[in-house]
Scaffold this motif. Sequence first.
Motif, PDB file in Angstrom:
ATOM      1  N   LEU A   6      44.847 -15.443  40.839  1.00  0.00           N
ATOM      2  CA  LEU A   6      45.831 -15.041  39.829  1.00  0.00           C
ATOM      3  C   LEU A   6      47.271 -15.377  40.213  1.00  0.00           C
ATOM      4  CD1 LEU A   6      44.268 -11.569  38.872  1.00  0.00           C
ATOM      5  CD2 LEU A   6      43.922 -13.782  37.762  1.00  0.00           C
ATOM      6  N   HIS A   7      47.458 -16.325  41.106  1.00  0.00           N
ATOM      7  CA  HIS A   7      48.828 -16.715  41.471  1.00  0.00           C
ATOM      8  C   HIS A   7      48.844 -18.209  41.791  1.00  0.00           C
ATOM      9  CE1 HIS A   7      52.820 -15.290  43.498  1.00  0.00           C
ATOM     10  NE2 HIS A   7      52.924 -16.535  43.040  1.00  0.00           N
ATOM     11  N   LEU A   8      49.209 -19.001  40.792  1.00  0.00           N
ATOM     12  CA  LEU A   8      49.206 -20.463  40.940  1.00  0.00           C
ATOM     13  C   LEU A   8      50.446 -21.069  40.293  1.00  0.00           C
ATOM     14  CD1 LEU A   8      45.483 -21.025  39.850  1.00  0.00           C
ATOM     15  CD2 LEU A   8      46.357 -21.233  42.192  1.00  0.00           C
ATOM     16  N   HIS A   9      50.960 -22.108  40.909  1.00  0.00           N
ATOM     17  CA  HIS A   9      52.109 -22.835  40.354  1.00  0.00           C
ATOM     18  C   HIS A   9      51.682 -24.242  39.951  1.00  0.00           C
ATOM     19  CE1 HIS A   9      55.086 -19.771  41.474  1.00  0.00           C
ATOM     20  NE2 HIS A   9      54.255 -19.524  42.463  1.00  0.00           N
ATOM     21  N   SER A  10      52.342 -24.773  38.933  1.00  0.00           N
ATOM     22  CA  SER A  10      52.043 -26.137  38.482  1.00  0.00           C
ATOM     23  C   SER A  10      53.333 -26.954  38.522  1.00  0.00           C
ATOM     24  CB  SER A  10      51.499 -26.120  37.053  1.00  0.00           C
ATOM     25  OG  SER A  10      52.571 -25.934  36.129  1.00  0.00           O
ATOM     26  N   ASP A  38      53.975 -19.845  36.937  1.00  0.00           N
ATOM     27  CA  ASP A  38      55.129 -20.660  37.320  1.00  0.00           C
ATOM     28  C   ASP A  38      56.394 -19.815  37.347  1.00  0.00           C
ATOM     29  OD1 ASP A  38      54.364 -23.325  37.896  1.00  0.00           O
ATOM     30  OD2 ASP A  38      53.857 -23.620  35.771  1.00  0.00           O
ATOM     31  N   HIS A  39      57.314 -20.157  38.266  1.00  0.00           N
ATOM     32  CA  HIS A  39      58.609 -19.472  38.343  1.00  0.00           C
ATOM     33  C   HIS A  39      59.376 -19.695  37.037  1.00  0.00           C
ATOM     34  CE1 HIS A  39      58.244 -19.001  42.718  1.00  0.00           C
ATOM     35  NE2 HIS A  39      57.912 -20.274  42.799  1.00  0.00           N
ATOM     36  N   ASP A  40      59.805 -18.612  36.408  1.00  0.00           N
ATOM     37  CA  ASP A  40      60.672 -18.686  35.229  1.00  0.00           C
ATOM     38  C   ASP A  40      60.224 -19.733  34.209  1.00  0.00           C
ATOM     39  OD1 ASP A  40      62.219 -16.724  36.432  1.00  0.00           O
ATOM     40  OD2 ASP A  40      63.628 -18.141  37.319  1.00  0.00           O
ATOM     41  N   THR A  63      53.561 -15.701  34.362  1.00  0.00           N
ATOM     42  CA  THR A  63      54.806 -16.252  34.900  1.00  0.00           C
ATOM     43  C   THR A  63      55.187 -15.441  36.121  1.00  0.00           C
ATOM     44  OG1 THR A  63      57.062 -16.976  34.344  1.00  0.00           O
ATOM     45  CG2 THR A  63      56.421 -14.802  33.571  1.00  0.00           C
ATOM     46  N   GLU A  64      56.153 -15.938  36.900  1.00  0.00           N
ATOM     47  CA  GLU A  64      56.674 -15.205  38.053  1.00  0.00           C
ATOM     48  C   GLU A  64      58.191 -15.163  37.911  1.00  0.00           C
ATOM     49  OE1 GLU A  64      55.784 -16.901  41.942  1.00  0.00           O
ATOM     50  OE2 GLU A  64      56.319 -15.033  42.957  1.00  0.00           O
ATOM     51  N   LEU A  65      58.707 -13.974  37.641  1.00  0.00           N
ATOM     52  CA  LEU A  65      60.144 -13.804  37.417  1.00  0.00           C
ATOM     53  C   LEU A  65      60.832 -13.329  38.691  1.00  0.00           C
ATOM     54  CD1 LEU A  65      59.905 -11.896  33.993  1.00  0.00           C
ATOM     55  CD2 LEU A  65      60.336 -14.347  34.324  1.00  0.00           C
ATOM     56  N   SER A 241      46.423 -17.040  45.540  1.00  0.00           N
ATOM     57  CA  SER A 241      46.768 -17.873  46.694  1.00  0.00           C
ATOM     58  C   SER A 241      48.241 -18.263  46.738  1.00  0.00           C
ATOM     59  CB  SER A 241      45.921 -19.135  46.668  1.00  0.00           C
ATOM     60  OG  SER A 241      46.231 -19.889  45.507  1.00  0.00           O
ATOM     61  N   ASP A 242      48.929 -18.226  45.589  1.00  0.00           N
ATOM     62  CA  ASP A 242      50.312 -18.740  45.499  1.00  0.00           C
ATOM     63  C   ASP A 242      50.332 -20.228  45.834  1.00  0.00           C
ATOM     64  OD1 ASP A 242      53.008 -18.606  44.952  1.00  0.00           O
ATOM     65  OD2 ASP A 242      53.493 -17.143  46.506  1.00  0.00           O
ATOM     66  N   CYS A 243      49.288 -20.925  45.396  1.00  0.00           N
ATOM     67  CA  CYS A 243      49.154 -22.359  45.663  1.00  0.00           C
ATOM     68  C   CYS A 243      50.240 -23.135  44.914  1.00  0.00           C
ATOM     69  CB  CYS A 243      47.772 -22.826  45.196  1.00  0.00           C
ATOM     70  SG  CYS A 243      47.476 -24.587  45.362  1.00  0.00           S
ATOM     71  N   HIS A 244      50.916 -24.046  45.628  1.00  0.00           N
ATOM     72  CA  HIS A 244      51.938 -24.895  45.026  1.00  0.00           C
ATOM     73  C   HIS A 244      51.441 -26.341  44.927  1.00  0.00           C
ATOM     74  CE1 HIS A 244      54.547 -21.431  45.732  1.00  0.00           C
ATOM     75  NE2 HIS A 244      55.454 -22.010  44.981  1.00  0.00           N
ATOM     76  N   GLY A 245      50.124 -26.507  45.017  1.00  0.00           N
ATOM     77  CA  GLY A 245      49.563 -27.850  44.905  1.00  0.00           C
ATOM     78  C   GLY A 245      49.199 -28.395  46.256  1.00  0.00           C
TER      79      GLY A 245
HETATM   80 ZN    ZN Z   1      54.621 -17.824  43.543  1.00  0.00          ZN
END
Ligand code: ZN
Length: 283
Positions: A6-10, A38-40, A63-65, A241-245
Amino acid sequence: MAFVDLHLHSRFSDGTYEPEELAAQARRCELAAIALTDHDSVEGCPGTAQACAAVGIEFIAGTELTAEHDGNELHILGYCLETQNSRLLTQIARFQAVRQNRIREMVARLNQLKMPLSADAVFALANCRAPGRLHVARALVAAGLCASLDEAFERFLKKNRPAWVPKFKMSGKEALELVHQAGGVAVLAHPGLNRVDEVIPRLVEAGMDGIECFHTKHSTATTEHYLEVADRFHLLVTGGSDCHGLSKGKPLIGTVKVPYQHLEKLKARAAEIRTAAWPPASS
Ligand code: ZN
Ligand code: AMP
Ligand code: FE
Ligand code: FE
């Protein structure tokens, strides 16, 4: 047993994956569901929803604010959001404008330090509306000005380092309200990274729904501590995971094992929020 991340960035913030790659990675990890945070930004949500549907994976729009309390940064995750909510989109556009100006300021500081980087190079590399420090770090590495992302953060970009520029942050309470009025569930991200324990009671009072107990950078002891905090304050439990790729070696997606039952409870809360049955009238 089914697991979720439940924590992924694209690539719509500081991750590297396109929606289709995220869905393919989620499938490789045999995840039952993923959330994009994604951040903001919520821009990647429709495309990722479609890509997940195509491979039979449940998708949660998030989203992640960035918020703040007494000068300490805290990140608020929003889940099950109405991604077309006009107030949410207006506020996000504002945060993105701040991020873009901040890139120019960070680059100006780097230039003063005789680091020949241009803001346009950062924007071109970021190629998104929510550029951040990770993009500046990648641009420094791409230009051969730093050997690694870690070096870029250590020398220039970490808090109180010479090219660090604080960004406008709303209060935690404002972030919770923004998520709730967009039909979403509000969760405190990676509390173990931000040392925000003393703020938790006030965030709970302000309506915070949950706490991210499982996270790549949480030790077993940290996770256990926040599971206990969640229990004490009757909060939902989430994780990811807060995966950033693709970073060094294997991507982080799927490496933090979060049982599906936590998503089940989160969705039940979202349903309550949408029917305005939350908070209960007695509280
Ligand atoms: Zn994050
Ligand atoms: P910003 O939102 O622009 O302040 O950037 C924060 C983001 O930078 C975090 O979400 C991470 O993706 C990234 N970040 C922070 N510290 C580091 C670090 N030491 N190494 C790599 N990425 C980092
Ligand atoms: Fe990030
Ligand atoms: Fe974060």
